[in-house]
Scaffold this active site. Structure first.
Site, PDB file in Angstrom:
ATOM      1  N   ASP A  33     -11.984  -1.469  -8.479  1.00 38.14           N
ATOM      2  CA  ASP A  33     -12.020  -0.223  -9.246  1.00 38.14           C
ATOM      3  C   ASP A  33     -10.933  -0.140 -10.306  1.00 38.14           C
ATOM      4  O   ASP A  33     -11.055   0.651 -11.243  1.00 38.14           O
ATOM      5  CB  ASP A  33     -11.878   0.977  -8.303  1.00 38.14           C
ATOM      6  N   GLU A  56       0.845  -1.194   0.000  1.00 30.76           N
ATOM      7  CA  GLU A  56       0.000   0.000   0.000  1.00 30.76           C
ATOM      8  C   GLU A  56       0.879   1.242   0.000  1.00 30.76           C
ATOM      9  O   GLU A  56       1.833   1.336   0.770  1.00 30.76           O
ATOM     10  CB  GLU A  56      -0.898  -0.011   1.244  1.00 30.76           C
ATOM     11  N   GLN A  57       0.556   2.202  -0.871  1.00 25.41           N
ATOM     12  CA  GLN A  57       1.396   3.388  -0.973  1.00 25.41           C
ATOM     13  C   GLN A  57       1.225   4.360   0.191  1.00 25.41           C
ATOM     14  O   GLN A  57       2.141   5.114   0.510  1.00 25.41           O
ATOM     15  CB  GLN A  57       1.125   4.118  -2.282  1.00 25.41           C
ATOM     16  N   TYR A  82     -28.476   8.803   5.393  1.00 29.20           N
ATOM     17  CA  TYR A  82     -28.734   7.635   6.239  1.00 29.20           C
ATOM     18  C   TYR A  82     -27.844   7.638   7.476  1.00 29.20           C
ATOM     19  O   TYR A  82     -26.829   8.332   7.545  1.00 29.20           O
ATOM     20  CB  TYR A  82     -28.579   6.325   5.467  1.00 29.20           C
ATOM     21  N   ARG A  96     -17.524   4.025   6.253  1.00 26.13           N
ATOM     22  CA  ARG A  96     -16.557   3.381   5.364  1.00 26.13           C
ATOM     23  C   ARG A  96     -15.307   2.937   6.128  1.00 26.13           C
ATOM     24  O   ARG A  96     -14.754   1.862   5.873  1.00 26.13           O
ATOM     25  CB  ARG A  96     -16.179   4.337   4.231  1.00 26.13           C
TER      26      ARG A  96
END
Length: 386
Positions: A295, A36-37, A216, A110
């Protein structure tokens, strides 16, 4: 490589898709390392809808109790007219959907979903501050990786979960700009106490003529509220999730919406703003022992709340395709993965782009009824000419 030796897999990116792939592949017995960067994980102020289809995957990794404990269990996803509040379509969730689709529909922060996925991967299998700057496939079918910090690594298989601006995608298939939709989104999470006791619906999408807002709760005790908008802004192309927006500008843009919407916007202290993009479905995702995931190969607009779910489904299917495979079988497994997933993700990409999901009575079975653990694996396509 001996018959009993497990292949090594390098995963590029520790977002939702990368961590989900790591969770699935470690449980399949493969040797995994995630690169991971970023130098640390950040709890970004955003909500996420965890569909029944994604929950069926997450349950297999023992994450359901944690997610149920920290997420909101909505009665429905209600779709209303922007000004009158008249109901267009009330998609019932709660126990009804859980019984029908075999898993709950949850609304979460998230950052909480990301933390849950990280908990499913041993910490020593994640390397932060590793930005990929080059890779090459070697004659022995391994892949050599080079990172900006001077480190290098060799793996039997590489999974690129490095997002809409995937470095690996650009290197394999060329660089193309994503589709800027001409629209922007504002989003934020804030304490529900700022509503001063004002009651809002569990989860509502308010449909205006050329814009909408989804509101929500993201905590089981209704202590945090999230909203995300979509509205025209043809000249804005900043994609950063950390870019701040002007909350007063946002309020003016929704001044003619229902009082419930206006109350939420009046209460929020600050917002982030970013441009909405997607891509057309890619004709291919993999090359030899390297594949894209999430993605990196099928980014989509957020209108169906299925972007992360598609990456999580990808991870489950890919772990099934690689289970028991040796180095000689990696390329074939990647083609099987692509052949199994491409039609579904393309359909979700293109359906989401229309921004009509649940706007009127809709049968969502094809989305929420999908089970990535049981979906038949396709026959791998034959090697394609370069």
């Amino acid at each position: 490589m001996s018959a009993m030796e497990k292949i090594s897999v390098a995963i590029i990116g520790a977002g939702m898709g990368g961590l989900a792939a790591a969770a699935g592949l470690t449980r399949a017995g493969l040797k995994v390392m995630v690169y991971e960067q970023a130098t640390k994980f950040a709890r970004l102020g955003a909500g996420i809808q965890i569909g029944c289809n994604a929950m069926k995957v997450l349950r297999a990794w023992d994450l359901e109790p944690r997610l149920r404990g920290g997420a909101f269990y909505p009665r429905s996803w209600n779709n209303r007219e922007y000004d009158t509040g008249d109901i267009r379509f009330d998609m019932i969730f709660g126990p009804v959907a859980e019984e029908k689709y075999g898993a709950p529909y949850l609304l979460a922060h998230r950052g909480d979903l990301h933390a849950a996925l990280a908990s499913a991967v041993p910490a020593d299998l994640i390397r932060l501050d590793h930005k990929l700057i080059g890779f090459e496939q070697l004659a022995d079918q391994t892949v050599k990786l080079r990172f900006a910090n001077g480190a290098s690594a060799i793996a039997d298989a590489v999974i690129a979960a490095d997002g809409v601006h995937s470095f690996v995608k650009d290197e394999l298939f060329g660089r193309h700009q994503p589709n800027f939709t001409g629209r922007i989104a504002y989003r934020t999470v804030f304490p529900a106490s700022l509503l001063n006791g004002y009651a809002i619906d569990d989860c509502t999408k308010w449909w205006g003529p050329d814009r909408h807002i989804v509101v929500y709760y993201v905590k089981p005790d209704r202590s945090e509220v999230y909203f995300v908008t979509s509205q025209p802004a043809p000249g804005f192309t900043v994609e950063s999730w950390s870019a701040m927006g002007d909350v007063n500008e946002l309020r003016r843009a929704f001044a003619d919406f229902h009082p419930q919407v206006r109350h939420v916007l009046d209460a929020c202290p600050s917002v982030h703003k970013w441009a909405l993009v997607d891509r057309d479905p890619l004709p291919r995702w993999c090359e030899d022992n390297v594949t894209l995931l999430g993605d990196a190969c099928h980014p989509m607009t957020p209108y169906m709340a299925q972007g992360a779910a598609m990456a999580i489904e990808d991870a489950a299917v890919l772990s099934r395709c690689l289970d028991g495979v040796d180095r000689d079988g990696v390329a074939n497994a990647f083609r099987r993965f692509e052949a199994t997933r491409r039609e579904r993700t393309s359909r979700v990409q293109l359906s989401s782009r229309t921004n009509t999901w649940l706007k009127a009575p809709t049968n969502p079975d094809w989305v929420y009824g999908y089970d990535a653990w049981k979906e038949p694996l396709a026959s791998p396509e034959q090697p394609r000419p370069v």
